[in-house]
Motif scaffolding. Structure first.
Motif, mmCIF file in Angstrom:
data_model
loop_
_atom_site.group_PDB
_atom_site.id
_atom_site.type_symbol
_atom_site.label_atom_id
_atom_site.label_comp_id
_atom_site.label_asym_id
_atom_site.label_seq_id
_atom_site.Cartn_x
_atom_site.Cartn_y
_atom_site.Cartn_z
ATOM 1 N N ASN A 502 0.836 -1.205 0.000
ATOM 2 C CA ASN A 502 0.000 0.000 0.000
ATOM 3 C C ASN A 502 0.872 1.256 0.000
ATOM 4 N N ALA A 503 1.941 1.213 0.818
ATOM 5 C CA ALA A 503 2.852 2.365 0.882
ATOM 6 C C ALA A 503 3.506 2.598 -0.483
ATOM 7 N N SER A 506 1.152 4.293 -2.656
ATOM 8 C CA SER A 506 0.966 5.686 -2.271
ATOM 9 C C SER A 506 2.126 6.561 -2.767
ATOM 10 N N ASP A 534 5.407 6.087 5.164
ATOM 11 C CA ASP A 534 5.785 6.480 3.800
ATOM 12 C C ASP A 534 5.631 7.987 3.653
ATOM 13 N N ILE A 539 -3.641 10.051 3.758
ATOM 14 C CA ILE A 539 -5.057 9.630 3.688
ATOM 15 C C ILE A 539 -5.936 10.852 3.989
ATOM 16 N N LYS A 555 -8.570 2.956 -5.104
ATOM 17 C CA LYS A 555 -7.758 2.605 -6.281
ATOM 18 C C LYS A 555 -8.653 2.070 -7.398
ATOM 19 N N GLY A 558 -8.437 -1.535 -7.180
ATOM 20 C CA GLY A 558 -8.371 -2.088 -5.824
ATOM 21 C C GLY A 558 -9.623 -2.906 -5.461
ATOM 22 N N LEU A 561 -9.929 -5.036 0.381
ATOM 23 C CA LEU A 561 -9.971 -6.065 1.441
ATOM 24 C C LEU A 561 -8.660 -6.170 2.206
HETATM 25 P P1 ADP Z 1 -6.866 -1.717 -1.679
HETATM 26 O O1 ADP Z 1 -5.408 -1.677 -1.557
HETATM 27 O O2 ADP Z 1 -7.400 -2.858 -2.458
HETATM 28 O O3 ADP Z 1 -7.532 -0.425 -1.954
HETATM 29 P P2 ADP Z 1 -6.732 -1.801 1.185
HETATM 30 O O4 ADP Z 1 -7.708 -2.248 2.196
HETATM 31 O O5 ADP Z 1 -5.384 -2.355 1.279
HETATM 32 O O6 ADP Z 1 -7.392 -2.064 -0.214
HETATM 33 O O7 ADP Z 1 -6.655 -0.223 1.284
HETATM 34 C C1 ADP Z 1 -7.817 0.514 1.398
HETATM 35 C C2 ADP Z 1 -7.541 1.973 1.072
HETATM 36 O O8 ADP Z 1 -6.779 2.586 2.076
HETATM 37 C C3 ADP Z 1 -6.735 2.217 -0.160
HETATM 38 O O9 ADP Z 1 -7.543 2.166 -1.339
HETATM 39 C C4 ADP Z 1 -6.189 3.587 0.095
HETATM 40 O O10 ADP Z 1 -7.106 4.582 -0.249
HETATM 41 C C5 ADP Z 1 -5.996 3.643 1.553
HETATM 42 N N1 ADP Z 1 -4.571 3.409 1.908
HETATM 43 C C6 ADP Z 1 -4.035 2.253 2.385
HETATM 44 N N2 ADP Z 1 -2.723 2.430 2.650
HETATM 45 C C7 ADP Z 1 -2.444 3.715 2.403
HETATM 46 C C8 ADP Z 1 -1.235 4.501 2.471
HETATM 47 N N3 ADP Z 1 -0.077 3.997 2.889
HETATM 48 N N4 ADP Z 1 -1.332 5.811 2.105
HETATM 49 C C9 ADP Z 1 -2.489 6.314 1.703
HETATM 50 N N5 ADP Z 1 -3.642 5.643 1.580
HETATM 51 C C10 ADP Z 1 -3.603 4.346 1.911
#
Ligand code: ADP
Length: 607
Positions: A502-503, A506, A534, A539, A555, A558, A561
């Motif tokens: 995720n990072a 981002s 990161d 957010i 995303k 995305g 989950l």
């Molecule tokens: P996905 O990656 O499929 O979207 P996640 O549950 O892993 O599902 O993440 C949910 C949401 O959280 C992401 O779509 C994003 O908007 C936000 N997110 C997660 N990690 C970060 C991050 N490191 N920086 C910014 N936003 C993040």
């Protein structure tokens, strides 16, 4: 012949009944008889006037006493003569038989409480009533059944004329027990001698006694008082013929109660008022007897209650726990039953919940696995790179080796270096494969002791290529000491990979200078904190609380989950996860997990 004269005046004036008791006023039998006689008669004929006289036999006796009584009664009731005379007891009946003609010749005569043995066959049948019977024979039969060890029966009587008449009757009635049970009479002995004898008895004996009015030394008393003394002294059970003796310590006996005697007598008197004659009265030959027992004596003399006849009348029965507390017991029982029903329901509910939870757990497990497969998909690029790189190196090293052999230059050292390079690259490639297989394989959740330093290093190994590919600086700082937790290595790997991926996503959206990710471990006494930070887009404040929700994603491709699975895994490990934005850029995810106390392996002592 009509036994009873017409009693013309009764209806207007009410009846006058004169009861003559044989003995003293306070004789317990008199008290019991008079009370029930009075109650029953007054309820049957409320206008009735009842007079009582006590002739005080056998304490006073002889022709003078009789003459005095006759004169006294005649004069006392001259103005208000009785309509019915009642003789209570044998001596009173004899007195009236002999003297009624000179007193109140017209009054019908009823008798109550007269013993069968006291009825004189020479009397005319002027008097009506139901006599009582000393049912010694059946009492002793019963007693012998209740005390199977008994070998001897003692019968105790006194020395007054009435005591002697009891004795005679008993000798006659009990003749058949003389041989069978070594039946012995202690008749007309001094009280002291009687008590002495009773104290020497044991379980092989039982006693039958009507008590006595006078002992061998001429001392007068009420029979009940003598019974009281005997019951205290005796080391054997005592059986008696009268219910007024119950409560002194005797077991009981077959008898008609004096309450019934008075009651029955009053009913006869009421019928006589109504001018019933002897045939109409249809009286039984004697009052029926029943076994009466003092319940407390059963345990004392080891009597089996189930051996008692079904119609036994129990006196002084202490209510059993159930009888005394049945209300409380019933309430308690209802509460217990209600609780049992509730507990069954709860157990059923728990069982259902367990089943649901097990199913849910399985789903989570499947989901976590699917999400790891998704991770693999995301990493395809870097994995290909990581494997093709050593494979390429192997290929070129093999080519270099072959060239060297073809040229004929046999530089053994150079060849060894080439082969060592090939081996190293092969190991690198197979390590990548092994790490991936470990991550992607389905496995049951484990609860081993794992060091997060190791787990984080492995994660860094898996992701380094991906970070490189994306041109992102991934740095890791491990803890200075072991960071042990109890849990599942693969699941924790999955958590960290998810956060780093995720990072990576981002930071890819910001300028290359900010493409930095740092993962660090911080130890405190009881907690290990993992921080994944990161310098990416961060957010938006309105989303901070939603990122862990299932299916929340910003995303284009995305699923939303990843973080929800991450939180589930962390909570299953007893930990917590949260997120904050960093100033001026980026976000930091922090995980707190319970730290295990690290047990250092014991140092071996030399020798
Ligand atoms: P996905 O990656 O499929 O979207 P996640 O549950 O892993 O599902 O993440 C949910 C949401 O959280 C992401 O779509 C994003 O908007 C936000 N997110 C997660 N990690 C970060 C991050 N490191 N920086 C910014 N936003 C993040």
């Amino acid at each position: 012949m009509a036994l009873f004269m017409p009693l013309a005046a009764f209806a207007e004036t009410g009846h006058h009944v004169l009861v003559l008791f044989s003995n003293a006023r306070l004789l317990p039998a008199n008290i019991a008889t008079e009370q029930s006689f009075r109650e029953t008669l007054l309820s049957a004929a409320p206008n009735t006037e009842i007079s009582t006289e006590f002739l005080d036999f056998p304490r006073f006796s002889g022709p003078d006493h009789v003459a005095n009584l006759k004169a006294y009664v005649k004069r006392k009731y001259a103005e208000r003569p009785p309509d019915v005379l009642v003789a209570a007891g044998g001596d009173a009946l004899r007195f009236l038989h002999e003297n009624q003609g000179e007193m109140f010749p017209a009054a019908p005569l009823v008798h109550i409480g007269v013993l069968t043995s006291q009825l004189d066959p020479r009397w005319d049948n002027r008097a009506v009533g139901v006599p009582i019977k000393i049912d010694a024979e059946n009492t002793i039969e019963d007693a012998l059944r209740l005390h199977p060890k008994v070998e001897q029966v003692l019968v105790i009587t006194g020395s007054s004329p009435i005591d002697r008449s009891f004795e005679q009757q008993l000798r006659k009635d009990l003749e058949r027990f003389v041989e069978k049970t070594k039946l012995q009479f202690l008749a007309g002995l001094p009280t002291k001698a009687v008590l002495q004898r009773l104290s020497e008895l044991d379980e092989r004996a039982l006693v039958f006694t009507p008590g006595y009015f006078r002992d061998g030394e001429g001392r007068d008393s009420f029979p009940k008082e003598t019974i009281d003394l005997m019951a205290r002294a005796a080391n054997a059970p005592i059986y008696v013929p009268f219910d007024t003796f119950l409560g002194t310590g005797v077991v009981g006996g077959r008898m008609a109660s004096f309450h019934d005697v008075g009651n029955h007598g009053a009913k006869i008197v009421a019928r006589v008022f109504a001018r019933a004659n002897a045939q109409e009265l249809d009286l039984p030959p004697f009052m029926p007897t029943q076994l009466h027992v003092d319940w407390r004596q059963l345990a004392r003399w080891d009597i089996d209650p189930s051996a008692l006849p079904a119609d036994t009348i129990e006196h002084f029965r202490q209510p059993g726990y159930w009888e005394e507390h049945y209300r409380e017991v019933l309430i308690a029982f209802t509460i217990v039953a209600f609780q049992a029903a509730l507990i069954s329901l709860l157990l059923l509910e728990r069982h259902r919940r367990h089943r649901t939870e097990a199913a849910l757990q399985k789903n989570r497990f499947e989901l976590a696995h699917a999400s790891r497969l998704a991770i693999a998909g995301e990493l395809t690029g870097s994995i290909t790179h990581e494997i093709s790189q050593p494979l390429g190196a192997i290929l070129s090293n093999a080519a270099a080796g072959e060239l060297m052999l073809q040229s004929g230059a046999h530089d053994t050292n150079a060849l060894r270096d080439i082969l060592q390079d090939i081996q190293r690259d092969d190991i690198r490639a197979s390590q990548v494969m092994r790490r991936l297989r470990a991550l992607l394989q389905k496995h049951e959740v484990d609860h081993a002791v794992i060091d997060l330093n190791e787990v984080l290093s492995e994660v860094a190994d898996i992701l380094r290529a991906e970070a490189l590919r994306r041109n992102v600086a991934l740095t890791v700082s491990l803890a200075q000491a072991p960071a042990d937790i109890k849990g599942d290595r693969v699941q924790i790997q999955q958590v960290l990979i998810n956060l780093v991926l995720n990072a990576l996503d981002s930071v890819m959206e910001v300028a290359p200078v900010r493409r930095q990710i740092h993962v660090g471990l911080v130890l405190s006494d009881r907690t290990i904190t993992v921080k994944v930070q990161d310098r990416g887009v961060g957010i938006p404040p309105e989303n901070v609380t939603r990122v862990f929700d299932s299916f929340f994603t910003t995303k284009a491709e995305g699923i939303g989950l990843g973080l929800s699975i991450v939180r589930t895994i962390i909570e299953a490990h007893g930990g917590k996860i949260g997120v904050q934005n960093l100033q001026p850029h980026g976000a930091v995810f922090h995980i707190d997990l319970p730290r295990l106390e690290h047990k250092a392996p014991k140092e071996r002592t030399a020798g």
